[in-house]
Scaffold this motif. Sequence first.
Motif, PDB file in Angstrom:
ATOM      1  N   VAL A 166       0.868  -1.194   0.000  1.00  0.00           N
ATOM      2  CA  VAL A 166       0.000   0.000   0.000  1.00  0.00           C
ATOM      3  C   VAL A 166       0.893   1.228   0.000  1.00  0.00           C
ATOM      4  N   VAL A 167       0.716   2.114  -0.974  1.00  0.00           N
ATOM      5  CA  VAL A 167       1.610   3.274  -1.038  1.00  0.00           C
ATOM      6  C   VAL A 167       0.939   4.448  -1.759  1.00  0.00           C
ATOM      7  N   ALA A 168       1.315   5.650  -1.320  1.00  0.00           N
ATOM      8  CA  ALA A 168       0.823   6.865  -1.999  1.00  0.00           C
ATOM      9  C   ALA A 168       1.909   7.369  -2.946  1.00  0.00           C
ATOM     10  N   ALA A 169       1.487   7.817  -4.122  1.00  0.00           N
ATOM     11  CA  ALA A 169       2.448   8.251  -5.150  1.00  0.00           C
ATOM     12  C   ALA A 169       3.232   9.491  -4.715  1.00  0.00           C
ATOM     13  N   SER A 170       2.572  10.413  -4.003  1.00  0.00           N
ATOM     14  CA  SER A 170       3.281  11.612  -3.525  1.00  0.00           C
ATOM     15  C   SER A 170       3.474  11.522  -2.032  1.00  0.00           C
ATOM     16  N   SER A 171       4.551  12.114  -1.565  1.00  0.00           N
ATOM     17  CA  SER A 171       4.800  12.088  -0.118  1.00  0.00           C
ATOM     18  C   SER A 171       3.923  13.112   0.595  1.00  0.00           C
ATOM     19  N   ASP A 172       3.501  12.764   1.788  1.00  0.00           N
ATOM     20  CA  ASP A 172       2.735  13.723   2.593  1.00  0.00           C
ATOM     21  C   ASP A 172       3.667  14.639   3.381  1.00  0.00           C
ATOM     22  N   HIS A 173       4.935  14.272   3.489  1.00  0.00           N
ATOM     23  CA  HIS A 173       5.930  15.129   4.165  1.00  0.00           C
ATOM     24  C   HIS A 173       7.177  15.146   3.279  1.00  0.00           C
ATOM     25  N   PRO A 174       7.111  15.800   2.118  1.00  0.00           N
ATOM     26  CA  PRO A 174       8.185  15.636   1.130  1.00  0.00           C
ATOM     27  C   PRO A 174       9.523  16.254   1.533  1.00  0.00           C
ATOM     28  N   LEU A 175      10.588  15.537   1.200  1.00  0.00           N
ATOM     29  CA  LEU A 175      11.960  16.038   1.271  1.00  0.00           C
ATOM     30  C   LEU A 175      12.601  15.621  -0.047  1.00  0.00           C
ATOM     31  N   PRO A 176      13.503  16.439  -0.565  1.00  0.00           N
ATOM     32  CA  PRO A 176      14.096  16.072  -1.863  1.00  0.00           C
ATOM     33  C   PRO A 176      14.814  14.721  -1.768  1.00  0.00           C
ATOM     34  N   GLY A 177      14.651  13.922  -2.814  1.00  0.00           N
ATOM     35  CA  GLY A 177      15.434  12.694  -2.927  1.00  0.00           C
ATOM     36  C   GLY A 177      14.880  11.464  -2.236  1.00  0.00           C
ATOM     37  N   HIS A 178      13.697  11.554  -1.630  1.00  0.00           N
ATOM     38  CA  HIS A 178      13.182  10.402  -0.885  1.00  0.00           C
ATOM     39  C   HIS A 178      12.126   9.584  -1.625  1.00  0.00           C
ATOM     40  N   GLN A 179      11.194  10.291  -2.288  1.00  0.00           N
ATOM     41  CA  GLN A 179       9.984   9.602  -2.733  1.00  0.00           C
ATOM     42  C   GLN A 179      10.245   8.603  -3.862  1.00  0.00           C
ATOM     43  N   ALA A 180      11.059   8.998  -4.853  1.00  0.00           N
ATOM     44  CA  ALA A 180      11.291   8.069  -5.983  1.00  0.00           C
ATOM     45  C   ALA A 180      11.941   6.770  -5.508  1.00  0.00           C
ATOM     46  N   PRO A 181      12.995   6.833  -4.649  1.00  0.00           N
ATOM     47  CA  PRO A 181      13.550   5.564  -4.161  1.00  0.00           C
ATOM     48  C   PRO A 181      12.540   4.753  -3.345  1.00  0.00           C
ATOM     49  N   LEU A 182      11.668   5.452  -2.609  1.00  0.00           N
ATOM     50  CA  LEU A 182      10.652   4.724  -1.828  1.00  0.00           C
ATOM     51  C   LEU A 182       9.740   3.923  -2.771  1.00  0.00           C
ATOM     52  N   LEU A 183       9.265   4.619  -3.820  1.00  0.00           N
ATOM     53  CA  LEU A 183       8.370   3.951  -4.770  1.00  0.00           C
ATOM     54  C   LEU A 183       9.102   2.828  -5.493  1.00  0.00           C
TER      55      LEU A 183
ATOM     56  N   ASN B 192      11.496   1.003  -4.391  1.00  0.00           N
ATOM     57  CA  ASN B 192      11.613  -0.156  -3.501  1.00  0.00           C
ATOM     58  C   ASN B 192      10.309  -0.931  -3.426  1.00  0.00           C
ATOM     59  N   CYS B 193       9.223  -0.204  -3.330  1.00  0.00           N
ATOM     60  CA  CYS B 193       7.924  -0.861  -3.224  1.00  0.00           C
ATOM     61  C   CYS B 193       7.654  -1.709  -4.474  1.00  0.00           C
ATOM     62  N   LEU B 194       7.837  -1.093  -5.633  1.00  0.00           N
ATOM     63  CA  LEU B 194       7.556  -1.819  -6.876  1.00  0.00           C
ATOM     64  C   LEU B 194       8.552  -2.954  -7.095  1.00  0.00           C
ATOM     65  N   ALA B 195       9.816  -2.699  -6.719  1.00  0.00           N
ATOM     66  CA  ALA B 195      10.842  -3.734  -6.908  1.00  0.00           C
ATOM     67  C   ALA B 195      10.508  -4.979  -6.101  1.00  0.00           C
ATOM     68  N   GLN B 196      10.008  -4.767  -4.879  1.00  0.00           N
ATOM     69  CA  GLN B 196       9.724  -5.923  -4.019  1.00  0.00           C
ATOM     70  C   GLN B 196       8.578  -6.752  -4.571  1.00  0.00           C
ATOM     71  N   SER B 197       7.514  -6.093  -5.014  1.00  0.00           N
ATOM     72  CA  SER B 197       6.392  -6.906  -5.514  1.00  0.00           C
ATOM     73  C   SER B 197       6.804  -7.648  -6.780  1.00  0.00           C
ATOM     74  N   ALA B 198       7.639  -6.994  -7.614  1.00  0.00           N
ATOM     75  CA  ALA B 198       8.100  -7.671  -8.839  1.00  0.00           C
ATOM     76  C   ALA B 198       9.033  -8.829  -8.488  1.00  0.00           C
ATOM     77  N   ALA B 199       9.960  -8.585  -7.556  1.00  0.00           N
ATOM     78  CA  ALA B 199      10.904  -9.658  -7.180  1.00  0.00           C
ATOM     79  C   ALA B 199      10.151 -10.841  -6.577  1.00  0.00           C
ATOM     80  N   LEU B 200       9.157 -10.542  -5.745  1.00  0.00           N
ATOM     81  CA  LEU B 200       8.388 -11.641  -5.134  1.00  0.00           C
ATOM     82  C   LEU B 200       7.625 -12.416  -6.200  1.00  0.00           C
ATOM     83  N   ALA B 201       7.110 -11.698  -7.186  1.00  0.00           N
ATOM     84  CA  ALA B 201       6.309 -12.372  -8.213  1.00  0.00           C
ATOM     85  C   ALA B 201       7.182 -13.190  -9.166  1.00  0.00           C
ATOM     86  N   PHE B 202       8.242 -12.570  -9.663  1.00  0.00           N
ATOM     87  CA  PHE B 202       8.962 -13.201 -10.782  1.00  0.00           C
ATOM     88  C   PHE B 202      10.226 -13.933 -10.347  1.00  0.00           C
TER      89      PHE B 202
END
Length: 548
Positions: free
Chosen positions: A401-418, A420-430
């Motif tokens: 479960v994840v939100a595309a934009s951060s609710d407390h944004p700081l530069p450089g955080h959100q893209a790596p967060l997303l 990681n989230c997508l990488a994990q579901s893909a790694a678990l699946a494939f």
Amino acid sequence: MNITLTPEWRSLLQHQKRLERKHLRDLFAEDAQRFEHFSAELDGLLVDYSKQRIDQPALQSLLALARLSDVESWRDRMFSGEKINISEDRAVLHTALRYSDFKPFPDAENDVMPQVRAVRKQMRDIVERVRSGLWRGFKGDAIQNVVNIGIGGSDLGPKLATRALSAYQHPNLHFYYVSNLDSAHLAPLLEKLDPRTTLFIVASKTFITQETSINAQTARTWLMAAAMEEWAIGKHFIAVTSSPGKAHEFGIPDDNILQIWDWVGGRYSLWSAVGLSVALAIGMNGFERLLSGAETMDLHFRKTPLEKNLPVLLALISIWNTNFLGAETSAILPYNESIRHLPAFLQQLEMESNGKTVSRDGEALTCRANPIVWGQIGVNGQHAFFQLLHQGGWLIPCDFVVAASSDHPLPGHQAPLLANCLAQSAALAFGKTEAQAREELTQAGLTEAQIARLLPHKVFAGNQPSTTILMPSLDPFQLGMLLALYEHKVFVQGVIWSINSFDQWGVELGKQLANRLLPAIMGDQAYDAQLDTSTCGLISYFRRHGHV
Ligand code: F6P
């Protein structure tokens, strides 16, 4: 009806045998548009279930199971106010709390809306007075700290929502949630708070829950030590309850008692005045956006055909994973820090609702019902238990479960967060095949002997199913939709398993026993002759070592 003997169930067993041989890699390879076919969006909330181990024929059979179980008619019975909580003889009408139409609800004869609106007006008045500083403490100070004392549904929902919406929080108000009987929860808070600026909300549907009563009494004593006068309670205590008489006995004046009703289950009560702390944090208009998000999901659930109905699809997927693929647990993995309480909230919602082995008619269930729900912030889990998800050999369906934009944004955080989230579901699946792992090791320049030694450790079986739920941002409306999505999912599962999802008799035995053991632990009484030797031995330890 024994659901496991029906043709629909048998057909699902056939699908399970057929799909057992297929990997998620195969399912994606067979359908270039698998994402489009197995995902849906409602007002910005995207549910991607393409990484679940189902295909269209299996899904059609699951939908047939839902029809066989009369999901639509049970849904309509719930919304019509019928007393579907039969063991407690109660209607299930938490959806009234977010109903915004002016028509009566559930119908003209049993309209609950006038009472709902009256309490919401009372909430608005309190919220406006506290947030504007008009509400004054016993020495004339504005409120700065709000402490919600409650447990279970009277704690988890408001705590989750307040933290989730912290970006919308009033800048001068601080919020605390006290649930544990252990004084280590309340004591440090009382040490740092000032009674002149602290407002307690005692949230308890029954107003007899031991944990809440003891914490509330301690808070009251703390206030009285500073204020000395009984009238001060009215400046510092609000009750939310379906037992106003008990709140009154506690000393809370009638104007500060907000009512809930027996048709609101504890774990479905966030939308009632139990959500007062949320409304104080984000304002009444924000709270109404939360309700509006939930109402949007209610309307979707009521009006959308089963095959496109998000709560129904999530319920069917969970039934598929539990009853056909054999999953015993399911992990909730929020990636936003602000929804870190989502796993705890869903543990109560799912396991208190459907953690049962007896049907609504009192018969033993013929299949296993709710899996064990667990989880925590996904990123932290990656560095803790994800190893087991990837290579532990257990089938553990996950909800990311994840939100595309951060609710407390700081530069450089959100893209790596997303990422990681997508990488994990893909790694678990494939996963990673032996050939892929070998190729990587060869590319890295390892010798044949080194490759042979490392290869077994570098292979990832994959095929771990997951659903990803994305929101544009963590706002009240999206959060309302998300939580109502899970509520209705749990309801649909309960219908298919023939469970009454709205009682919780399983929590009673422990409460009764605790009352029986208390005098022995306090040393007031000899041990109960009926007690087992283990409990007696443990009590004896407490008597020797505890300061009670
Ligand atoms: O013991 C379980 C339970 O009844 C939950 O269902 C409920 O949310 C919690 O206790 C708190 O109950 P109350 O709001 O009555 O204090």
